[in-house]
Design a protein around this motif. Structure first.
Motif, short mmCIF file in Angstrom:
data_model
loop_
_atom_site.label_atom_id
_atom_site.label_comp_id
_atom_site.label_asym_id
_atom_site.label_seq_id
_atom_site.Cartn_x
_atom_site.Cartn_y
_atom_site.Cartn_z
N TYR A 162 23.27 24.17 50.38
CA TYR A 162 24.69 23.80 50.30
C TYR A 162 25.02 23.37 48.86
CZ TYR A 162 23.51 23.33 55.23
OH TYR A 162 23.03 23.54 56.51
N PRO A 163 24.94 24.30 47.90
CA PRO A 163 25.12 23.94 46.48
C PRO A 163 26.51 23.42 46.15
CG PRO A 163 25.09 26.32 46.75
CD PRO A 163 24.68 25.74 48.08
N PHE A 164 27.50 23.73 47.00
CA PHE A 164 28.87 23.27 46.76
C PHE A 164 29.37 22.42 47.92
CE2 PHE A 164 28.33 27.47 44.76
CZ PHE A 164 28.42 27.09 43.44
N GLY A 165 28.43 21.83 48.65
CA GLY A 165 28.80 21.04 49.81
C GLY A 165 29.27 19.64 49.44
N ALA A 166 29.59 18.88 50.49
CA ALA A 166 30.13 17.53 50.30
C ALA A 166 29.15 16.59 49.63
CB ALA A 166 30.56 16.97 51.66
N TYR A 167 27.85 16.89 49.77
CA TYR A 167 26.84 16.00 49.22
C TYR A 167 26.28 16.49 47.88
CZ TYR A 167 26.79 14.34 54.06
OH TYR A 167 27.16 13.84 55.28
N SER A 168 26.87 17.53 47.32
CA SER A 168 26.28 18.21 46.17
C SER A 168 25.99 17.27 45.00
CB SER A 168 27.21 19.33 45.70
OG SER A 168 26.69 19.95 44.54
N GLU A 169 26.99 16.52 44.54
CA GLU A 169 26.79 15.66 43.38
C GLU A 169 25.79 14.55 43.68
OE1 GLU A 169 30.47 14.21 41.89
OE2 GLU A 169 31.23 16.19 41.35
N GLN A 170 25.93 13.91 44.85
CA GLN A 170 25.02 12.82 45.18
C GLN A 170 23.60 13.30 45.36
OE1 GLN A 170 25.87 9.53 45.07
NE2 GLN A 170 23.64 9.29 45.19
N VAL A 171 23.44 14.51 45.87
CA VAL A 171 22.10 15.08 46.02
C VAL A 171 21.43 15.21 44.66
CG1 VAL A 171 20.89 17.23 46.54
CG2 VAL A 171 22.43 16.25 48.22
N GLN A 172 22.17 15.70 43.68
CA GLN A 172 21.59 15.83 42.34
C GLN A 172 21.24 14.48 41.74
OE1 GLN A 172 23.61 18.71 39.69
NE2 GLN A 172 24.73 19.39 41.50
N LEU A 173 22.09 13.48 41.96
CA LEU A 173 21.80 12.14 41.47
C LEU A 173 20.54 11.58 42.14
CD1 LEU A 173 25.41 10.64 41.41
CD2 LEU A 173 24.03 11.28 39.43
N ASP A 174 20.43 11.80 43.44
CA ASP A 174 19.24 11.33 44.16
C ASP A 174 17.99 12.07 43.69
OD1 ASP A 174 20.78 9.57 45.61
OD2 ASP A 174 20.96 10.86 47.37
N LEU A 175 18.14 13.36 43.40
CA LEU A 175 16.99 14.12 42.91
C LEU A 175 16.52 13.60 41.55
CD1 LEU A 175 17.75 17.85 43.83
CD2 LEU A 175 15.70 16.55 44.43
N ILE A 176 17.46 13.25 40.68
CA ILE A 176 17.09 12.69 39.38
C ILE A 176 16.20 11.46 39.57
CG2 ILE A 176 18.01 11.47 37.37
CD1 ILE A 176 20.48 13.35 37.55
N TYR A 177 16.60 10.61 40.48
CA TYR A 177 15.83 9.38 40.73
C TYR A 177 14.49 9.69 41.38
CZ TYR A 177 14.68 4.69 42.40
OH TYR A 177 14.03 3.51 42.64
N ALA A 178 14.50 10.56 42.38
CA ALA A 178 13.26 10.88 43.10
C ALA A 178 12.26 11.59 42.19
CB ALA A 178 13.58 11.75 44.32
N TYR A 179 12.74 12.50 41.36
CA TYR A 179 11.84 13.18 40.42
C TYR A 179 11.19 12.17 39.47
CZ TYR A 179 13.53 17.90 41.63
OH TYR A 179 13.82 19.08 42.27
N TYR A 180 12.00 11.23 38.99
CA TYR A 180 11.46 10.21 38.08
C TYR A 180 10.40 9.37 38.78
CZ TYR A 180 11.26 5.85 35.42
OH TYR A 180 10.82 4.75 34.74
N LYS A 181 10.69 8.92 39.99
CA LYS A 181 9.73 8.07 40.71
C LYS A 181 8.46 8.83 41.07
CE LYS A 181 10.36 4.38 41.81
NZ LYS A 181 10.07 3.09 41.10
N ASN A 182 8.59 10.13 41.28
CA ASN A 182 7.42 10.94 41.65
C ASN A 182 6.72 11.52 40.42
OD1 ASN A 182 5.92 11.90 44.00
ND2 ASN A 182 6.54 13.96 43.37
N ASP A 183 7.19 11.16 39.23
CA ASP A 183 6.60 11.63 37.98
C ASP A 183 6.76 13.13 37.78
OD1 ASP A 183 5.53 10.40 35.71
OD2 ASP A 183 3.51 11.09 36.14
N ASP A 184 7.78 13.72 38.39
CA ASP A 184 8.13 15.12 38.14
C ASP A 184 9.14 15.14 36.99
OD1 ASP A 184 6.53 16.08 40.23
OD2 ASP A 184 8.13 15.80 41.69
N LEU A 185 8.66 14.83 35.80
CA LEU A 185 9.55 14.53 34.69
C LEU A 185 10.29 15.74 34.15
CD1 LEU A 185 7.19 11.98 32.90
CD2 LEU A 185 9.01 11.53 34.57
N ALA A 186 9.63 16.89 34.11
CA ALA A 186 10.30 18.10 33.62
C ALA A 186 11.44 18.49 34.56
CB ALA A 186 9.29 19.24 33.49
#
Length: 241
Positions: free
Chosen positions: A60-84
């Motif tokens: 759902y790249p243009f769904g209702a949760y699109s922006e928040q999903v990306q923000l959550d991914l930024i945080y989750a990637y950082y916490k999981n050390d998926d830095l790239a």
């Protein structure tokens, strides 16, 4: 003994990586999928959260949760050390949402991500600080936090960004000091002077700036430059190490 420890550590990491299997994300409504991703985030289950958030982002790249999903991914990637992946997601979000209300947080996370990239394997495993490692991620983090303070001086992340700038300034100054010391030991006097002058110019309020003065004086003396050497001595007298 150290070689055995490193080999064992790497072998364990490889086995761990090979034994993991990607979970199939269930085909459920986006609201339920997002809810399960939030539960995983709150419990610190970063891999599960990432799997569900990535599924939402792709389905759902243009769904209702699109922006928040990306923000959550930024945080989750950082916490999981998926830095790239985190950096790529930050760049994508910033490009698509340049005036977003959480733009200051995104820039702050960019700085944190670059700081995390500056960590070395030896420091993480053996708590050995290597000032001479490539400082480019630290430079990028410095620029990120400086940009945050310039653009959003009233941000709730400004105070922490200032503290991190102090740390990063010392990190970068220590790198230049290690380079100057290297050139001194190699008797590359002009290169040593250039490094010391750079420390004085860019990081004058650091401990490395004081420690660079005797190195600079030595290099001047070896080059037969009496006046600059005397000036360096006066600075040493005013700023004892």
């Amino acid at each position: 003994m150290k070689r055995l420890i490193i080999t064992t550590f790497l072998a364990a990491a490889i086995v761990s990586g090979c034994s993991s299997t990607e979970e199939v994300v269930p085909d459920i409504p986006p609201s339920e999928l997002y809810g399960s991703a939030q539960q995983a985030l709150q419990s610190g289950s970063w891999v599960t959260a990432i799997e569900r958030l990535e599924a939402l982002d792709s389905r759902y790249p243009f769904g209702a949760y699109s922006e928040q999903v990306q923000l959550d991914l930024i945080y989750a990637y950082y916490k999981n050390d998926d830095l790239a992946l985190g950096e790529a997601t930050i760049d994508r979000f910033t490009r698509l949402n340049p005036t977003h209300e959480k733009a200051d947080w995104v820039l702050y996370m960019r700085g944190l991500t670059h700081m995390a990239q500056d960590r070395s394997f030896m420091h993480d495993v053996f708590d050995i600080d290597r000032h001479d490692r490539d400082p480019e991620p630290a430079r990028q983090a410095f620029r990120d936090f400086k940009r945050l303070l310039d653009r959003y001086p009233s941000s709730q992340y400004a105070a922490d960004a200032k503290a991190r700038l102090v740390y990063l300034k010392n990190r970068l100054a220590n790198y230049e000091l290690a380079a100057a010391d290297f050139y001194i030991r190699r008797e590359a006097w002009v290169a040593a002077v250039n490094r010391c002058q750079q420390i004085q110019r860019l990081y004058p309020d650091t401990e490395a700036a004081r420690q660079s003065l005797p190195l600079m004086q030595t290099a001047y003396e070896k080059l037969g430059l009496e006046t600059p050497a005397e000036h360096a001595q006066r600075l040493i007298d005013l700023n004892p190490v």
